[in-house]
Design a protein around this motif. Structure first.
Motif, PDB file in Angstrom:
ATOM      1  N   UNK A 298      23.974  -1.769   6.553  1.00 58.14           N
ATOM      2  CA  UNK A 298      23.982  -3.179   6.383  1.00 58.14           C
ATOM      3  C   UNK A 298      23.808  -3.763   7.527  1.00 58.14           C
ATOM      4  N   UNK A 299      23.286  -3.159   8.542  1.00 61.69           N
ATOM      5  CA  UNK A 299      23.180  -3.781  10.072  1.00 61.69           C
ATOM      6  C   UNK A 299      21.862  -3.762  10.619  1.00 61.69           C
ATOM      7  N   UNK A 300      21.175  -2.601  10.309  1.00 62.35           N
ATOM      8  CA  UNK A 300      19.759  -2.421  11.308  1.00 62.35           C
ATOM      9  C   UNK A 300      18.716  -1.947  10.143  1.00 62.35           C
ATOM     10  N   UNK A 301      17.471  -2.217  10.480  1.00 58.36           N
ATOM     11  CA  UNK A 301      16.181  -1.894  10.115  1.00 58.36           C
ATOM     12  C   UNK A 301      15.412  -0.850  10.253  1.00 58.36           C
ATOM     13  N   UNK A 302      15.493  -0.018   9.178  1.00 57.13           N
ATOM     14  CA  UNK A 302      14.650   1.120   8.949  1.00 57.13           C
ATOM     15  C   UNK A 302      13.168   1.141   9.082  1.00 57.13           C
ATOM     16  N   UNK A 303      12.465   1.578  10.134  1.00 54.87           N
ATOM     17  CA  UNK A 303      11.064   1.590   9.980  1.00 54.87           C
ATOM     18  C   UNK A 303      10.391   2.884  10.203  1.00 54.87           C
ATOM     19  N   UNK A 304       9.030   2.905   9.792  1.00 56.04           N
ATOM     20  CA  UNK A 304       8.017   4.055   9.864  1.00 56.04           C
ATOM     21  C   UNK A 304       7.806   3.793  11.298  1.00 56.04           C
ATOM     22  N   UNK A 305       7.979   5.011  12.340  1.00 55.86           N
ATOM     23  CA  UNK A 305       7.999   4.932  13.771  1.00 55.86           C
ATOM     24  C   UNK A 305       6.370   4.837  14.090  1.00 55.86           C
ATOM     25  N   UNK A 306       5.494   5.197  13.324  1.00 52.52           N
ATOM     26  CA  UNK A 306       4.270   5.100  13.611  1.00 52.52           C
ATOM     27  C   UNK A 306       3.756   3.497  13.777  1.00 52.52           C
ATOM     28  N   UNK A 307       4.201   2.787  13.058  1.00 52.11           N
ATOM     29  CA  UNK A 307       3.720   1.444  12.657  1.00 52.11           C
ATOM     30  C   UNK A 307       4.792   0.472  13.094  1.00 52.11           C
ATOM     31  N   UNK A 356      -2.689   4.826  11.842  1.00 52.40           N
ATOM     32  CA  UNK A 356      -1.854   4.472  13.067  1.00 52.40           C
ATOM     33  C   UNK A 356      -2.116   5.891  14.010  1.00 52.40           C
ATOM     34  N   UNK A 357      -1.898   5.511  15.394  1.00 50.93           N
ATOM     35  CA  UNK A 357      -1.909   6.730  16.283  1.00 50.93           C
ATOM     36  C   UNK A 357      -0.656   7.859  15.744  1.00 50.93           C
ATOM     37  N   UNK A 358      -1.091   8.951  15.334  1.00 55.64           N
ATOM     38  CA  UNK A 358      -0.236  10.128  15.085  1.00 55.64           C
ATOM     39  C   UNK A 358       0.809  10.491  15.871  1.00 55.64           C
ATOM     40  N   UNK A 359       0.691  10.202  17.142  1.00 54.62           N
ATOM     41  CA  UNK A 359       1.587  10.912  18.162  1.00 54.62           C
ATOM     42  C   UNK A 359       2.032   9.729  19.246  1.00 54.62           C
ATOM     43  N   UNK A 385       7.963  12.717  16.632  1.00 61.49           N
ATOM     44  CA  UNK A 385       8.339  14.142  16.002  1.00 61.49           C
ATOM     45  C   UNK A 385       7.877  14.139  14.492  1.00 61.49           C
ATOM     46  N   UNK A 386       6.579  14.768  14.214  1.00 61.67           N
ATOM     47  CA  UNK A 386       6.113  14.440  12.870  1.00 61.67           C
ATOM     48  C   UNK A 386       6.804  15.124  11.822  1.00 61.67           C
ATOM     49  N   UNK A 387       7.551  16.176  11.951  1.00 61.86           N
ATOM     50  CA  UNK A 387       8.337  16.986  10.928  1.00 61.86           C
ATOM     51  C   UNK A 387       9.442  15.899  10.808  1.00 61.86           C
ATOM     52  N   UNK A 388      10.257  15.357  11.719  1.00 62.65           N
ATOM     53  CA  UNK A 388      11.438  14.705  11.645  1.00 62.65           C
ATOM     54  C   UNK A 388      11.187  13.295  11.336  1.00 62.65           C
ATOM     55  N   UNK A 392      11.786  11.695  19.348  1.00 59.54           N
ATOM     56  CA  UNK A 392      12.538  12.742  19.784  1.00 59.54           C
ATOM     57  C   UNK A 392      12.630  12.575  21.341  1.00 59.54           C
ATOM     58  N   UNK A 393      13.606  12.885  22.184  1.00 61.93           N
ATOM     59  CA  UNK A 393      13.621  12.818  23.362  1.00 61.93           C
ATOM     60  C   UNK A 393      12.847  14.062  24.013  1.00 61.93           C
ATOM     61  N   UNK A 394      12.133  13.850  25.086  1.00 59.61           N
ATOM     62  CA  UNK A 394      11.420  14.765  25.391  1.00 59.61           C
ATOM     63  C   UNK A 394      12.346  15.617  26.533  1.00 59.61           C
TER      64      UNK A 394
END
Ligand SMILES: Cc1cc2nc3c(=O)[nH]c(=O)nc-3n(C[C@H](O)[C@H](O)[C@H](O)COP(=O)(O)OP(=O)(O)OC[C@H]3O[C@@H](n4cnc5c(N)ncnc54)[C@H](O)[C@@H]3O)c2cc1C
Length: 425
Positions: A298-307, A356-359, A385-388, A392-394
């Motif tokens: 009830x606080x934040x917006x989840x997004x698809x991180x590619x777009x 979108x750019x996949x990486x 990280x395409x699996x998760x 992910x932090x490098x």
């Protein structure tokens, strides 16, 4: 769909360059798809600028933002310390307008994802093909007894959105007697700018050390420990600001008595202040709730991180502080700027019928001023990280200053000038 828009989509889908487009099928007069951007802060202004630039001025872009000028939160703690004025933080939106972006001084009231419209204050509806929300944060006062009214909030300030409250808090510090106590209450993470409160403590201490040396800075942290650059801040408090700054963890605020400037906590005893500065817990800006894109706690917006498209409502993208962050990704202006660029590229690809750019890879640097000139930084790189399906932090990418120093002070000012130019010109 209008003739011109159909031509635009066909043309970019076929890979025709935008330069060619402006020469033939579509005039450069912004007759392409419509994008409405809500919020002209770090995320929204960046998205607007890059959409305009990368489409060669062919998109019809509207930026809805109530403030006449952009005022930066980064570096606003220096106004509290007294080494900078508000004018230093303030920039014009004229650069975006010059690009042909319609900068509308208004507040978005609601979004109708079925009709694809954004309602503004005069009940007018702005149609969109894509909408980008970057409304920043709103404060959650429900859990803080005594701080629910506008009157109380005008006395116990947050100054966590740069603007009139920054000036008002500086005035409170100036008016405080020498020997007084400035109390800073920090909410549990996640909140906007993890190192920001600790930088603020340093800036107020820098001011007290010179102007009111008998005064104290008392940091009452709702967290179990310092949330960012711990060793560097501790060093400053134990050395430069010894006897001025005191840090106490596990102080979860439950209420305030505004008349006596007393803070109340879950477990600890009450604390009385001369200046009480409460940073309340935060959530995505209200328009995100109205748009139905708040999906986490009830606080934040989840997004698809590619777009940065909402996982719930198609064609609504969310960037900046309003999103449910990836692990170890700070809620920062630098990050919001990076979100804006990934989003602009993904929207243009979508209009062209491309994935979108996949990486994507994004990075962050947060500078903190210990004095008016000595600065520390923390940096990180985040790779998709395409699996998760998250960033992910490098490993090994992180950077941290060895100690507060003036060379980084110069870099910190350059960082700010650069990012303001990157988003607003
Ligand atoms: C004291 C302090 C120091 C900081 N220092 C740093 C730093 O050194 N480095 C760093 O990277 N980050 C720093 N930050 C964090 C940074 O300010 C935020 O992470 C950043 O502003 C987030 O960008 P945003 O676009 O999500 O929100 P914002 O920049 O806050 O922009 C949101 C905009 O949306 C507008 N808006 C909201 N609702 C609506 C609506 N309904 N209609 C139209 N417009 C709307 C608001 O008016 C606002 O202009 C600091 C923050 C603070 C408070």
């Amino acid at each position: 769909m209008s003739m011109q828009r159909r031509d635009f989509l066909k043309a970019i889908g076929a890979g025709v360059s935008t330069a060619a487009l402006s020469a033939c099928a579509v005039s450069p007069s912004r007759s392409g798809p419509k994008v409405v951007i809500v919020g002209g802060g770090y995320g929204g202004a960046t998205t607007a600028k890059y959409l305009s630039m990368w489409s060669n001025g062919t998109l019809d872009i509207t930026l809805v933002e109530p403030n006449a000028e952009f005022v930066s939160c980064p570096l606003s703690n220096l106004v509290l310390g007294g080494s900078k004025q508000m004018s230093f933080l303030t920039s014009s939106y004229a650069g975006l307008a010059k690009r042909g972006i319609k900068v509308l001084a208004d507040t978005a009231q609601g979004i109708d994802p079925v009709r694809g419209t954004v309602r503004i204050s005069n009940q007018q509806d702005l149609p969109y093909d894509r909408v980008v929300l970057s409304p920043g944060i709103d404060f959650m006062y429900d859990g803080i007894q005594g701080l629910g009214t506008a009157d109380a909030q005008g006395k116990v300030l947050h100054a966590w959105k740069a603007g009139p409250q920054t000036v008002a808090l500086r005035r409170q510090l100036e008016a405080m007697r020498d020997g007084g106590v400035y109390v800073l209450s920090i909410p549990k993470s996640p909140y906007r700018c993890p190192p920001g409160p600790y930088e603020r403590a340093c800036q107020v201490a820098w001011y007290f050390k010179r102007a009111k040396p008998r005064s104290k800075v008392l940091i009452l942290d709702g967290n179990e420990d310092v949330q960012s650059k711990k060793g560097l801040f501790m060093k400053a408090w134990n050395e430069d600001y010894k006897g001025i700054v005191e840090y106490r963890p596990n102080y979860v605020l439950t209420g305030v008595d505004v008349a006596t400037l007393t803070a109340k906590f879950e477990t600890a005893d009450d604390v009385k202040a001369d200046v009480l500065n409460v940073i309340p817990p935060q959530r995505a800006g209200a328009i995100a709730a109205q748009a139905g894109v708040i999906t986490a706690n009830n606080r934040w917006c989840e997004v698809n991180f590619l777009s940065f498209e909402s996982i719930k409502v198609p064609k609504i993208h969310v960037v900046g502080d309003s999103i449910q962050i990836a692990p170890a990704m700070p809620k920062s202006g630098h990050m919001a700027n990076q979100h804006g660029k990934v989003t602009a590229a993904a929207i243009l690809n979508a209009f062209a019928g491309l994935e979108p750019n996949p990486a994507p890879v994004v990075n962050n640097t947060c500078y903190s001023f210990i004095t008016d000139a000595d600065v520390v930084h923390v940096a990180s790189v985040h790779q998709y990280d395409k699996d998760k399906k998250t960033f992910a932090t490098v490993p090994g990418s992180g950077g941290l200053s060895p100690a507060p120093n003036a060379i980084e002070g110069g870099y910190a000012f350059s960082w700010a000038q650069n990012i303001w130019a990157d988003m607003l010109t």
